[in-house]
Design a protein around this motif. Sequence first.
Motif, mmCIF file in Angstrom:
data_model
loop_
_atom_site.group_PDB
_atom_site.id
_atom_site.type_symbol
_atom_site.label_atom_id
_atom_site.label_comp_id
_atom_site.label_asym_id
_atom_site.label_seq_id
_atom_site.Cartn_x
_atom_site.Cartn_y
_atom_site.Cartn_z
ATOM 1 N N GLU A 115 -65.468 -65.241 -78.095
ATOM 2 C CA GLU A 115 -66.647 -66.047 -78.414
ATOM 3 C C GLU A 115 -67.895 -65.486 -77.736
ATOM 4 O O GLU A 115 -68.975 -65.423 -78.335
ATOM 5 C CB GLU A 115 -66.416 -67.494 -77.984
ATOM 6 N N LEU A 116 -67.763 -65.080 -76.475
ATOM 7 C CA LEU A 116 -68.892 -64.487 -75.768
ATOM 8 C C LEU A 116 -69.327 -63.189 -76.437
ATOM 9 O O LEU A 116 -70.536 -62.922 -76.568
ATOM 10 C CB LEU A 116 -68.511 -64.220 -74.311
ATOM 11 N N LEU A 117 -68.358 -62.385 -76.852
ATOM 12 C CA LEU A 117 -68.700 -61.149 -77.548
ATOM 13 C C LEU A 117 -69.339 -61.425 -78.898
ATOM 14 O O LEU A 117 -70.185 -60.659 -79.360
ATOM 15 C CB LEU A 117 -67.449 -60.286 -77.719
ATOM 16 N N GLY A 118 -68.920 -62.518 -79.541
ATOM 17 C CA GLY A 118 -69.547 -62.882 -80.808
ATOM 18 C C GLY A 118 -71.027 -63.174 -80.650
ATOM 19 O O GLY A 118 -71.855 -62.765 -81.469
ATOM 20 N N LYS A 119 -71.385 -63.872 -79.583
ATOM 21 C CA LYS A 119 -72.796 -64.154 -79.330
ATOM 22 C C LYS A 119 -73.557 -62.871 -79.004
ATOM 23 O O LYS A 119 -74.708 -62.700 -79.414
ATOM 24 C CB LYS A 119 -72.919 -65.152 -78.182
ATOM 25 N N ARG A 120 -72.882 -62.008 -78.254
ATOM 26 C CA ARG A 120 -73.501 -60.715 -77.939
ATOM 27 C C ARG A 120 -73.711 -59.901 -79.213
ATOM 28 O O ARG A 120 -74.741 -59.237 -79.386
ATOM 29 C CB ARG A 120 -72.593 -59.959 -76.975
ATOM 30 N N PHE A 121 -72.742 -59.952 -80.123
ATOM 31 C CA PHE A 121 -72.853 -59.221 -81.378
ATOM 32 C C PHE A 121 -74.017 -59.742 -82.221
ATOM 33 O O PHE A 121 -74.727 -58.968 -82.877
ATOM 34 C CB PHE A 121 -71.548 -59.332 -82.161
ATOM 35 N N GLU A 122 -74.214 -61.047 -82.228
ATOM 36 C CA GLU A 122 -75.321 -61.618 -82.994
ATOM 37 C C GLU A 122 -76.653 -61.061 -82.522
ATOM 38 O O GLU A 122 -77.555 -60.811 -83.334
ATOM 39 C CB GLU A 122 -75.310 -63.141 -82.863
ATOM 40 N N GLN A 123 -76.778 -60.860 -81.214
ATOM 41 C CA GLN A 123 -78.014 -60.288 -80.696
ATOM 42 C C GLN A 123 -78.221 -58.874 -81.211
ATOM 43 O O GLN A 123 -79.305 -58.527 -81.690
ATOM 44 C CB GLN A 123 -77.996 -60.289 -79.170
ATOM 45 N N ARG A 124 -77.194 -58.067 -81.124
ATOM 46 C CA ARG A 124 -77.319 -56.685 -81.590
ATOM 47 C C ARG A 124 -77.462 -56.624 -83.102
ATOM 48 O O ARG A 124 -78.186 -55.783 -83.627
ATOM 49 C CB ARG A 124 -76.095 -55.881 -81.139
ATOM 50 N N HIS A 125 -76.768 -57.498 -83.809
ATOM 51 C CA HIS A 125 -76.842 -57.504 -85.270
ATOM 52 C C HIS A 125 -78.255 -57.831 -85.745
ATOM 53 O O HIS A 125 -78.745 -57.253 -86.717
ATOM 54 C CB HIS A 125 -75.845 -58.520 -85.834
ATOM 55 N N SER A 126 -78.916 -58.741 -85.058
ATOM 56 C CA SER A 126 -80.271 -59.130 -85.458
ATOM 57 C C SER A 126 -81.272 -58.004 -85.259
ATOM 58 O O SER A 126 -82.311 -57.953 -85.926
ATOM 59 C CB SER A 126 -80.714 -60.365 -84.674
ATOM 60 N N GLN A 127 -80.953 -57.070 -84.335
ATOM 61 C CA GLN A 127 -81.844 -55.941 -84.109
ATOM 62 C C GLN A 127 -81.732 -54.897 -85.212
ATOM 63 O O GLN A 127 -82.610 -54.043 -85.351
ATOM 64 C CB GLN A 127 -81.522 -55.305 -82.751
ATOM 65 N N ASN A 128 -80.622 -54.953 -85.971
ATOM 66 C CA ASN A 128 -80.474 -54.122 -87.167
ATOM 67 C C ASN A 128 -80.630 -52.631 -86.850
ATOM 68 O O ASN A 128 -81.332 -51.906 -87.532
ATOM 69 C CB ASN A 128 -81.494 -54.543 -88.232
ATOM 70 N N ALA A 129 -79.957 -52.184 -85.792
ATOM 71 C CA ALA A 129 -80.078 -50.784 -85.388
ATOM 72 C C ALA A 129 -78.694 -50.199 -85.192
ATOM 73 O O ALA A 129 -77.844 -50.787 -84.513
ATOM 74 C CB ALA A 129 -80.872 -50.657 -84.083
ATOM 75 N N ALA A 130 -78.470 -49.018 -85.775
ATOM 76 C CA ALA A 130 -77.156 -48.385 -85.699
ATOM 77 C C ALA A 130 -76.778 -48.065 -84.267
ATOM 78 O O ALA A 130 -75.628 -48.201 -83.862
ATOM 79 C CB ALA A 130 -77.143 -47.115 -86.553
ATOM 80 N N GLN A 131 -77.761 -47.645 -83.474
ATOM 81 C CA GLN A 131 -77.441 -47.296 -82.100
ATOM 82 C C GLN A 131 -77.017 -48.524 -81.303
ATOM 83 O O GLN A 131 -76.215 -48.426 -80.377
ATOM 84 C CB GLN A 131 -78.633 -46.612 -81.410
#
Length: 218
Positions: free
Chosen positions: A170-186
Motif C-alpha cells: 500500500e505504501l508503495l502504491g502511494k509512492r507509485f502514484e506520485q511518480r506516475h503523475s510526473q509522467n516521466a520514464a526516468q
Amino acid sequence: MQPLPQAPAPVPTFVRLLTEVLDAQANQPPRAFYQALEQWLDWTRAVRLSRVLDAAPAADGGAISWRKQELAAACERARQRLREQVIAAPVRDAVMDTQAQAAEAAFAPVRQHYVAFQHAVQVSTGQLRGQLRDALAQGDVGCVRLAELDAVMEAVLSPREHALFTALPELLGKRFEQRHSQNAAQDWRGFQREVRNLQLAELDARFLPIDGLQAALQ
C-alpha cells in the motif's frame, strides 16, 4: 575524565529505505519512523518475554543431532532462491506502458508481484526458523534456552511484523502514484529500483533471526 558519547546505532537498510518511501509522501523527520519501531512491545507481551528470561534454565539436552552443514546449506539455498526471484522477475516486465494506464491499474501487477514475494519469504523463513529451533533444542542449556526465547520472541513480535510488512504494498502504491503523475520514464525506472532494493532489504531483515539461530547452532 568524561566518558565518550556513544555513537548512535546504525539504522538497518530496510528501515532506512522504508523511511525514504514514507518521507517522500510526508515531511517527517528521518528518524521518526525508526523511533516508532521502538514501541513494538506492549506490556502484556513484555511480561511474556520477561517470564522466559527469568525462568530457571532447562536441563541439559543431548548433543545436537542435526547435521549443521546441511541445515546451513538449506538456509543459504532458500535465501538465494528468494533473491533470484526478486532479480529475475523485474517489475518492469509486469507493466507494459505505465503512462497509458491509470495509476491503480498500472500498479496492480507490481502489487501482485510484491505480495507473492512476501508470501514466499514468510513460508520459507517460518520453516527454517522452526527447524533451527528444533536443532538447538537438542543441545546444551544455552541452546535450549535460546530456542525457547526465540519461540516467544517470534510470538510476541509477529503481529507487529505482519502489520508492517503487509502495509508495504500500500505504501508503495502511494509512492507509485506520485511518480506516475510526473509522467516521466526516468521516474518509473527509479521506482523500479526502489521496489527491488526494498524487497532485498526486507529479505535480509526477515532472515536476521535465522542468521542468529544459525550462528548459535554453529
